[in-house]
Each structure stands twice: as structure tokens, then as C-alpha cells.
Design a protein around this motif. Structure first.
Motif, short mmCIF file in Angstrom:
data_model
loop_
_atom_site.label_atom_id
_atom_site.label_comp_id
_atom_site.label_asym_id
_atom_site.label_seq_id
_atom_site.Cartn_x
_atom_site.Cartn_y
_atom_site.Cartn_z
N ARG B 65 0.83 -1.21 0.00
CA ARG B 65 0.00 0.00 0.00
C ARG B 65 0.86 1.25 0.00
O ARG B 65 0.54 2.25 -0.65
N ALA B 66 1.98 1.21 0.75
CA ALA B 66 2.86 2.38 0.82
C ALA B 66 3.48 2.65 -0.55
O ALA B 66 3.55 3.81 -0.99
N ARG B 67 3.89 1.60 -1.25
CA ARG B 67 4.51 1.78 -2.57
C ARG B 67 3.51 2.35 -3.57
O ARG B 67 3.86 3.18 -4.40
N GLN B 68 2.26 1.89 -3.47
CA GLN B 68 1.23 2.41 -4.37
C GLN B 68 0.92 3.88 -4.06
O GLN B 68 0.74 4.69 -4.96
N ALA B 69 0.90 4.19 -2.75
CA ALA B 69 0.53 5.55 -2.35
C ALA B 69 1.65 6.55 -2.62
O ALA B 69 1.39 7.73 -2.79
N ALA B 70 2.89 6.06 -2.62
CA ALA B 70 4.03 6.97 -2.77
C ALA B 70 4.98 6.44 -3.83
O ALA B 70 6.09 6.01 -3.52
#
Lengths: 152, 102
Positions: B65-70
Motif C-alpha cells: 500500500r505504501a509503494r502504491q501511495a508513494a
């Protein structure tokens, strides 16, 4: 600083001889303790269980810090902690938890205490003292933020 | 696989879900440990990682989720909240320089 910890950690929220059938039971008891001291409303407890299923809150050294999700914040009345000690241990995804620190927070008032908890858990002697604490005073003494710790 | 040098890290984000428990604790720990270094440590929900962050530290369950969000911001996933080897390595390269594969 002592006022900060005292405000967060109501003596009624400390239980030294709790017994839980399993992880979810332990989390419900932490939630119940937070409800009983007026820190959260009932719906918060389910978000604590939901959070545990997405990302476990086991920290190491026999300590877990169950807390709710972003959705649960609406059910938080005030920042507070509950400390439940399970002398018999609770199976936590294969780890054994002896101390649960239930958290209710809207703001950052509890951050200094959590930072102090991290210090305690990095020190095997103090971590053991926390697991084996038999009085409120021992718990409060260990979780008291040390002088100079950042307030947030 | 890209690499980031510790000297290029000035804004470190601990990304979390609710931001009231373990990630807050990890952020407080890192802030204390890196007090003498020019690194700003904050915690934000995974969905609101600032675009100018240099590095994101997050639980492995939240890494996707972090990689998708940032997109484009290196993510360091960890497994345990206290004493995780990946976090220790990150602290070491910030303090002493050196590269970290991310």
C-alpha cells in the motif's frame, strides 16, 4: 511529566492478574478496560480486533499494544492506556504475551509513554521487570517517561 | 534495485494505519536516535505520505500500500517494531553514511 502518565493511566485501567482464553479474548478485555474507564465507546473494541487482524501489535519481549484503526478514532473519548498483565501468558500468533497495553488515542498525548515503553523493551532486565510486575507502582515506575524525552 | 545513500535522507516517514500505536512508537524511537542528525522523522497514515519524503519505513504488511501511495519513494519494510534488522541498518547508514538497497 508524572501528571501526563497519571492522566493517561487510570489505576482502574491496570489489571495485574488477568486471564484470557486466547488473543481475541485478551484484546476484548483491553477494550473493555478502556470502555470501563470512559476512554472509548463500545464500537472501538471491534476496531481493535480488526486492526490486530491486519497488522499484529505484538512488539516483542512478551508485550503487545492492541489499539483501534482510523475508523475507531471516532469512538475515542480521551487519550488513555490500559495495562493488563496475563501471568499465565496468552498465545499471540505463536508468541507468548504476558503484558497487553491497550491504547486509545486521538492525539499525541501518549507518545512519550510509548517511547518509554520502547526503551524498556530494549533493555532485557526492565522488560522482564514489566512482565513480572506485581504492583501498580512498578508498572507506573517503568512507564514513566524519562527526563528529557521528547514530549511528542 | 535502486540504492539510497544515508546522507541523502532528510525526511523519513514512518507510515502506519491508524497512527496511534506501534508506528508512533517507532517514530518516537527513531526521532530520539537520530536527534543529532539532520533528519526529520514523522508518522503519517499510509494514504498520506508526503511526496517530498526521502524514505518510508513501514510494516511489511503495509509495504504494498505504501509503494502504491508513494510511487518512486523508497520503502523499507520491517517485521518487528523493536530492534528490526532493516531499521537498524537504515539508522546505521544515516549515521555513518553508506548505501542501502531499496
Amino acid at each position: 511529566m508524572s501528571d501526563g502518565l497519571t492522566a493517561l493511566l487510570d489505576p482502574r485501567g491496570i489489571r495485574l492478574d488477568a486471564v484470557a482464553a486466547d488473543r481475541d479474548d485478551a484484546i476484548r478485555q483491553c477494550g473493555r478496560a478502556l470502555v470501563d474507564i470512559g476512554a472509548v465507546l463500545e464500537p472501538y473494541v471491534d476496531t481493535m480486533l480488526a486492526r490486530e487482524r491486519s497488522v499484529p501489535t505484538y512488539l516483542g519481549e512478551g508485550v503487545a499494544i492492541p489499539h483501534g484503526t482510523t475508523d475507531g478514532k471516532d469512538s475515542v473519548v480521551r487519550d488513555a492506556l490500559a495495562v493488563l498483565r496475563f501471568p499465565g501468558g496468552v498465545d499471540w500468533n505463536g508468541e507468548t504475551v504476558s503484558v497487553c497495553i491497550g491504547i486509545a488515542a486521538r492525539g499525541d498525548g501518549h507518545v512519550a509513554v510509548l517511547a518509554q515503553l520502547a526503551e524498556v523493551l530494549l533493555d532485557p532486565e526492565r522488560a522482564r521487570a514489566l512482565r513480572e510486575a506485581t504492583t501498580h507502582e512498578e508498572i507506573l515506575g517503568l512507564l514513566q517517561p524519562t527526563e528529557g524525552a521528547p514530549a511528542s | 534495485m535502486a540504492a539510497i545513500n544515508g546522507k541523502d535522507i532528510h525526511k523519513l516517514i514512518v507510515a502506519c494505519d491508524a497512527g496511534m500505536g506501534s508506528s508512533v512508537m517507532l517514530a518516537a524511537q527513531l526521532r530520539k536516535e537520530l536527534k543529532k542528525f539532520p533528519v526529520e522523522v514523522s508518522h503519517t497514515p499510509v494514504a498520506s505520505i508526503p511526496a517530498d519524503a526521502d524514505i518510508v519505513v513501514t510494516h511489511s504488511e503495509l509495504a504494498t500500500r505504501a509503494r502504491q501511495a508513494a510511487p518512486g519513494i523508497p520503502v523499507v519494510p520491517f517485521e518487528v517494531f523493536i530492534g528490526d534488522p532493516a531499521v537498524k541498518r537504515l539508522v546505521t547508514i544515516i549515521k555513518e553514511g553508506g548505501d542501502l538497497d531499496v
